[in-house]
Design an enzyme around this catalytic site. Sequence first.
Site, short mmCIF file in Angstrom:
data_model
loop_
_atom_site.label_atom_id
_atom_site.label_comp_id
_atom_site.label_asym_id
_atom_site.label_seq_id
_atom_site.Cartn_x
_atom_site.Cartn_y
_atom_site.Cartn_z
N SER A 189 33.09 62.15 41.38
CA SER A 189 33.44 61.91 42.99
C SER A 189 34.66 61.27 43.23
O SER A 189 35.22 61.49 44.07
CB SER A 189 32.17 61.20 43.52
OG SER A 189 32.16 60.16 42.97
N HIS A 192 29.39 67.57 44.25
CA HIS A 192 30.90 68.01 44.68
C HIS A 192 31.02 69.40 44.09
O HIS A 192 32.23 69.99 44.18
CB HIS A 192 31.90 67.02 44.40
CG HIS A 192 31.70 65.66 44.82
ND1 HIS A 192 32.35 65.36 46.09
CD2 HIS A 192 31.02 64.44 44.60
CE1 HIS A 192 32.13 64.25 46.57
NE2 HIS A 192 31.19 63.51 45.47
N LYS A 194 28.44 67.40 51.88
CA LYS A 194 29.61 67.73 51.37
C LYS A 194 30.01 69.07 51.73
O LYS A 194 30.06 69.34 52.89
CB LYS A 194 29.92 67.38 50.05
CG LYS A 194 30.00 65.80 49.78
CD LYS A 194 28.95 65.12 48.79
CE LYS A 194 29.43 63.50 48.98
NZ LYS A 194 28.39 62.84 48.01
C1 LIG Z 1 27.71 61.65 47.78
C2 LIG Z 1 27.31 61.57 46.59
C3 LIG Z 1 25.99 61.22 46.55
C4 LIG Z 1 25.15 60.88 47.73
O1 LIG Z 1 24.71 61.74 48.54
P1 LIG Z 1 24.25 61.43 50.05
O2 LIG Z 1 23.71 62.71 50.63
O3 LIG Z 1 25.65 61.22 50.59
O4 LIG Z 1 23.50 60.13 50.09
C5 LIG Z 1 25.41 61.53 45.35
N1 LIG Z 1 26.10 61.80 44.21
C6 LIG Z 1 27.15 62.14 44.23
C7 LIG Z 1 28.08 62.49 43.01
C8 LIG Z 1 28.07 61.88 45.47
O5 LIG Z 1 29.33 62.12 45.53
#
Ligand SMILES: *Cc1c(COP(=O)(O)O)cnc(C)c1O
Length: 396
Positions: free
Chosen positions: A184, A212, A244
């Site tokens: 991320s 992602h 995302k």
């Molecule tokens: C954003 C993210 C999460 C968390 O997801 P949310 O639905 O925002 O709680 C988990 N893992 C990764 C790799 C992320 O980038």
Amino acid sequence: MAYDAPYWRDQLSLIEQKALLRKRFDVHSRSGVELVTNGEKLTNFASNDYLGLASHPEIVEALCTSARTYGVGSGASDVVSGHFQAHSDLEQKLARFTKRDKALLFSTGYMANLAVASAFANSRALLLQDKLNHASLIDGAKLSGARAQRYLHNNPASLGNYLAKLYDADKYDHCLVLSDGVFSMDGNVADISQLSEVCSSYTSLLAIDDAHGLGVLGEGGCGSVLSQGVSQEQCPLLIGTFGKAFGTFGAFVAGPEDLISYLEQVARPHIYTTALPPSLVDATSKSLSLIEAGDDLRTLLNQRITQFKEELSDSGFTLLDSQTAIQGVVLGDNQLALDAGAFLRARGFLVGVIRPPTVPQGSARLRITMSAAHNASDLSNLTQALKEFRRERMEA
Ligand SMILES: *Cc1c(COP(=O)(O)O)cnc(C)c1O
């Protein structure tokens, strides 16, 4: 005094002294990649809305129509009375989309990761994970109570070494291996096919968090796992989030029937929380259809990524080895990163300023994310401003 106020004030000022204070601001309106905050108009390069779906009219319509029919809140946990037809439909669509037997919805990706780590690892398990995994996987490991170890970043050989060294069949029943699919903060993609090779030599369960990658990578947005040709058998657990590329909110875990049925029984972050609102689930179903038909959006996104890398290729900035929508410009010093963020903000660009502990000490950076909703001039204006910052502040 009921509590030691000076102590907490000192703790807060320690954070401030290290230039680590996080400041929020209120967004007053949004239209695509344009945000307005306190009368200031900003082009947003700090969101994970990679395909521009967060304000897609068909998704907004799906949400409103469903809310008019079912109301807003789901009213209870999934296991009590919060599970609607919309939830079952989306779980089935997600299973098909990820080529897995079954999927289970969660309220957030953070909770899905706590659930996977604590359901599939305990004191009789070894838990190995990538050093640069998302915080929710790191926290999940703590919650699980398993013997946990982080292997070198995106290094299947390091995973193999730890397995060889630590795996003791008398002490452990099995091993859980966790990795982000797309990292991320660095934007690089995990070598999932090699990770699954290493896992196959031990009793190891591989779980990939593709927050992602899904929607963005591969044909039909199938994500980092399927685009590397890795099957359910090789990588049983796949975690996805809707905040995302999907442009909505929520998360899921998909995998073999028996594992997901087990997860449904034991995952406390699934049982002891209110189910996702059905309207949000219907909006996510619409988003999934747009993602599957969205190769045009992914082509636009890839054009922006290429443009960014080209425009900064001989600028002197340190770019990371990333082909994805997540592009990091590493500045090192926390204050320099803050200054760069402020400089860009004054010129109408919002970028992520990422400091420790989110990234390792000494690697503070701008995290710049591309979207299919950016046009070519949004991007060239940004890269110009970055070069200007470099001339004024780093080369003077
Ligand atoms: C954003 C993210 C999460 C968390 O997801 P949310 O639905 O925002 O709680 C988990 N893992 C990764 C790799 C992320 O980038």
